[in-house]
Design an enzyme around this catalytic site. Structure first.
Site, PDB file in Angstrom:
ATOM      1  N   HIS A  56     -35.195  26.317 -31.669  1.00 50.65           N
ATOM      2  CA  HIS A  56     -34.604  25.793 -30.439  1.00 50.65           C
ATOM      3  C   HIS A  56     -35.708  25.719 -29.398  1.00 50.65           C
ATOM      4  O   HIS A  56     -36.419  26.706 -29.186  1.00 50.65           O
ATOM      5  CB  HIS A  56     -33.483  26.717 -29.962  1.00 50.65           C
ATOM      6  CG  HIS A  56     -32.613  26.086 -28.912  1.00 50.65           C
ATOM      7  ND1 HIS A  56     -33.067  25.811 -27.646  1.00 50.65           N
ATOM      8  CD2 HIS A  56     -31.331  25.654 -28.955  1.00 50.65           C
ATOM      9  CE1 HIS A  56     -32.089  25.244 -26.950  1.00 50.65           C
ATOM     10  NE2 HIS A  56     -31.026  25.146 -27.723  1.00 50.65           N
ATOM     11  N   ARG A  77     -30.460  21.592 -19.798  1.00 54.75           N
ATOM     12  CA  ARG A  77     -31.092  20.271 -19.678  1.00 54.75           C
ATOM     13  C   ARG A  77     -30.054  19.160 -19.583  1.00 54.75           C
ATOM     14  O   ARG A  77     -30.250  18.172 -18.892  1.00 54.75           O
ATOM     15  CB  ARG A  77     -32.036  20.043 -20.872  1.00 54.75           C
ATOM     16  CG  ARG A  77     -33.337  20.834 -20.740  1.00 54.75           C
ATOM     17  CD  ARG A  77     -34.184  20.760 -22.001  1.00 54.75           C
ATOM     18  NE  ARG A  77     -33.630  21.595 -23.067  1.00 54.75           N
ATOM     19  CZ  ARG A  77     -33.628  21.279 -24.355  1.00 54.75           C
ATOM     20  NH1 ARG A  77     -34.160  20.148 -24.753  1.00 54.75           N
ATOM     21  NH2 ARG A  77     -33.116  22.098 -25.239  1.00 54.75           N
TER      22      ARG A  77
END
Lengths: 224, 534
Positions: free
Chosen positions: B318, B338
């Site tokens: 990740h 994000r």
């Protein structure tokens, strides 16, 4: 030189690096955990912990994986606490005030001591969400209890024997299923799929050669 | 709590923030991505892998640590286990207490089967509980299952098994509906429309969420439902090997109490492996976002019994694990940060990439920034880049962070970092096992009758990289399917005589290949004692 801290696991003294969490400090000291360790990142509630700093009177509670050690910590873990979950059928119950009276009547014995709130490692207003449950305001109870990880510290501190996380779970499930507005677009899409509206379209894309798929993928439009 | 050096760099991030606001960095071309991955993605590091020397995938490569487990003998090779003394006798045995296992158990129970769950920790001690960002489903008017298919297929480098991916996308809306009807509280607007966002590599906003406790909310509800149905959950008990019968069918598992060491025999007409991932094997020495029990047990047990793996050599790092402070090193910083507007910024305050590239590309890009380009920020554990979180509230208003990503806010506030005011430091963390045991479109393994696999233990659903939100989805879709399929199959099964002959056979293969690892498998739990834990 690494800064060290003296801590006490179940009363026995260990010297550990001062920047470790309680959980990491236990492992550093040689404990191989089976109980009291789950996600290690603050989401599962496996590592409820009680501590007192030497020379201080106040009893504190925390998650072992999310709390840094301090010098003079006397630590006991609470890997299991006998909470009381009642069984129900979500299809049979409904979001009426009565449901709490039927399933978790002890919430009405709350004496307002607020020990649950003081103990919560997620800083939730636990007593407040129990109050919402008492008066049948399940949506507010759900919202207020949403970040509960079910560690059970509240339950362990409650003189009225309330299993707070279980009450929150019931309120949230009632809210999600019955109180929150229905999603029309979801219902429609499920019906479309069941009626076969996408069967041919999905077959078509599955059958395309890889070169064509790459072309499609690299040039697909992306929603702003 | 930041160092003086970090604070210097934050000034540069702040200096460019206003001009970055609302400007979307360019996305990489297919060629740029390919080159980047080859050079910087950990999957391309030869020394992180070894060749598998025995079993159905002999000759292929596996992460070094997984390879060692596959090259090790069974924990019970020389333990006398009396298979005639059956402790549990069920239609459906579910191994694993996460989202896939729980979904399977609920559906098997609903279909009238006698089902039992076994888990080495507690029900809910699983990566499902820690999934934060959300779950994908093409249920909006501008979206479609075939578009979801294209996004996932391309994001997974065109390697997903079509029959598995088809099921994933076609049954996605149904999965959301099922969860909603069980009482999962999805983020909705006042009219009931799901609040959906982008994830890396999605072409439509189809990420459904429950704040940033999406997995926890789903897991809490599934667990509550398992309890309500009074499905037996044998906890703190690991499955250590599968049992087969004299016809080669799956016939149950040998269980071991994690606290007392006692062995038990579970006979079952069908077995569902839902044991999850492998983050705790710490491939290439990465920290991990995974839970304590993520040690690939199901892969090892299934492989020893003869079930092949698929894509065992592809791992998801990740892009945004916490890089600082040390106490949360490797913890997941959800992609949703994000999705709601935070950008990836280097030491000089430059947005060096589009924040929503796919995870493999984003991870490789961050590694490049911190290595070849030398634009990372030094931390006590290595390097990191900034995730510019204050942007979120400039874009969507004050209070957005507390409302949409409260778990993230809480995690950093614990260590005196207020992400509403200061950016946070991130670096890739070992997150997901793209590969796993191979299954057919019906959920069954292709070589061992009556053995099913669901969830992260499956290989091939996503190909060689997985999009955000497709894992919470796959545990529900394939978990439910496995439960239904196992319940139906169990009605037709007659079991023969149980045996553990495959353990001896595997031992001989290891011996013939000259393999002596000095350890046994499955691992069950990592050993962090007397070390600096991760």
């Amino acid at each position: 030189m690494q800064e060290m801290a003296n801590v006490f696991f179940y009363g026995k003294k260990y010297s550990v690096p001062a920047d470790l969490t309680i959980m990491a400090a236990m492992e550093y000291s040689g404990y191989r955990l089976v109980r009291g360790c789950g996600c290690r990142h603050g989401f599962c509630g496996a590592c409820a912990t009680i501590y007192r700093i030497k020379g201080q009177n106040e009893l504190k509670t925390c998650l072992a994986c999310q709390t840094q050690v301090q010098d003079g910590m006397y630590i006991a873990t609470l890997p299991f606490f006998p909470a009381d979950k009642r069984n129900y059928d979500m299809e049979e119950i409904s979001p009426k005030q009565r449901v709490m009276m039927d399933l978790y009547p002890e919430i009405y014995s709350c004496i307002g001591c607020n020990a649950c709130t003081k103990g919560c490692p997620q800083s939730l207003n636990v007593m407040q969400y129990i109050a919402y449950a008492q008066r049948g305001d399940f949506e507010k109870c759900a919202e207020e209890s949403f970040d509960c990880i079910g560690c059970g510290i509240c339950t362990s501190r409650c003189p009225a024997g309330i299993s707070h996380p279980m009450v929150g779970t019931l309120a949230r499930r009632l809210t999600g299923k019955y109180i929150a507005p229905k999603s029309e677009h979801l219902k429609n899409r499920v019906e479309e799929i069941h009626s076969g509206a996408f069967d041919e379209l999905i077959e078509q894309i599955m059958e395309k050669p890889i070169t064509e798929m790459k072309e499609l993928y690299n040039n697909r439009d992306i929603e702003k | 709590m930041y160092t003086a050096e970090m604070l210097e760099s934050i000034k540069k991030v702040e200096a460019t923030r206003a001009q970055r606001l609302g400007v979307e960095p360019r996305r990489m071309t297919a060629e740029e991505k390919e080159e980047l991955l080859k050079k910087f993605h950990p999957d391309y590091r030869e020394d992180g892998f070894q060749e598998i020397k025995v079993g159905p995938n002999k000759g292929e490569k596996a992460p070094f640590e997984l390879g060692t487990l596959l090259h090790s003998n069974s924990r019970i090779l020389n333990v006398p286990i009396d298979l005639n003394k059956v402790d549990y006798d069920v239609d459906v045995l579910v191994i694993g207490g996460g989202g896939a296992g729980s979904s399977a158990a609920i559906e098997a129970h609903a279909a009238g089967a006698n089902v039992m769950m076994v888990t080495k920790l507690r029900i809910g001690d699983a990566n499902t509980m820690m999934a934060e960002g959300g779950i994908q489903a093409a249920d909006k008017e501008n979206d479609s299952p075939q578009r979801h298919y294209l996004d996932a297929f391309g994001g997974g480098h065109f390697a997903a098994r079509p029959e598995l991916l088809r099921r994933l996308v076609m049954e996605a809306p149904d999965a959301i509906q099922w969860l909603n009807d069980l009482g999962v509280m999805f983020d909705k607007d006042k009219d009931g429309r799901m609040i959906t966002t982008h994830g890396g590599g999605t072409s439509r906003k189809r990420m459904h969420a429950c704040k940033d406790y999406s997995g926890a909310e789903i897991m809490r509800v599934l667990r509550d439902e398992v309890w309500n149905r009074q499905i037996p959950v044998v906890d703190f008990t690991a499955a250590v090997e599968l049992i087969k019968d004299d016809r080669g069918q799956a016939a149950g598992a040998v269980l071991q109490n994690m606290e007392t060491g006692e062995y038990k025999v579970a006979r079952a007409k069908t077995v569902i492996i839902a044991t999850g991932g492998a983050g705790r094997l710490h491939y290439q020495n990465f920290p991990t976002s995974n839970h304590y029990g993520a040690t690939a047990d199901g892969l090892v047990m299934g492989y020893r019994a003869g079930a092949p793996l698929l894509y065992q050599d592809t791992i998801q790092y990740h892009p945004t694990g916490a890089a600082y402070p040390a106490q949360i090193f490797g913890a997941l910083v959800t992609e949703k940060v994000r999705s709601v507007g935070a950008m990836l910024i280097n030491v000089d305050g430059e947005a060096f990439m589009h924040p929503l590239e796919t995870r493999d590309v984003a991870a490789a890009s961050i590694i490049r920034e911190c290595t070849e380009r030398g634009k990372g920020i030094k931390t006590p554990m290595g390097y990191g880049v900034w995730l510019d979180t204050p942007l979120i509230e400039m874009l969507h208003g004050e209070g957005t962070i507390e409302k949409r990503i409260p778990a993230m806010l809480r995690m950093f506030l614990n260590y005196g970092i207020d992400m509403r005011k200061q950016p946070i430091l991130v670096y890739p963390t070992l997150h997901y096992q793209n590969g796993g045991l191979e299954i057919g479109g019906d959920g069954f393994t292709k070589v061992i009758p009556n053995l099913l696999v669901a969830g992260e233990a499956v290989g091939g659903i996503h190909g060689r990289n997985r999009l955000m939100g497709n894992s919470l989805l796959d545990i529900i879709v394939f978990g439910r399917n496995a439960g239904k399929a196992a319940a139906a199959r169990s009605k037709e099964i007659e079991l023969g005589v149980m045996n553990l002959d495959h353990l001896q056979k595997y031992a001989e293969e290891l011996e013939n290949a000259g393999l002596h690892t000095g350890s046994v498998s499955p691992m069950l739990l990592p050993n962090y004692t007397f070390s600096m834990p991760r």
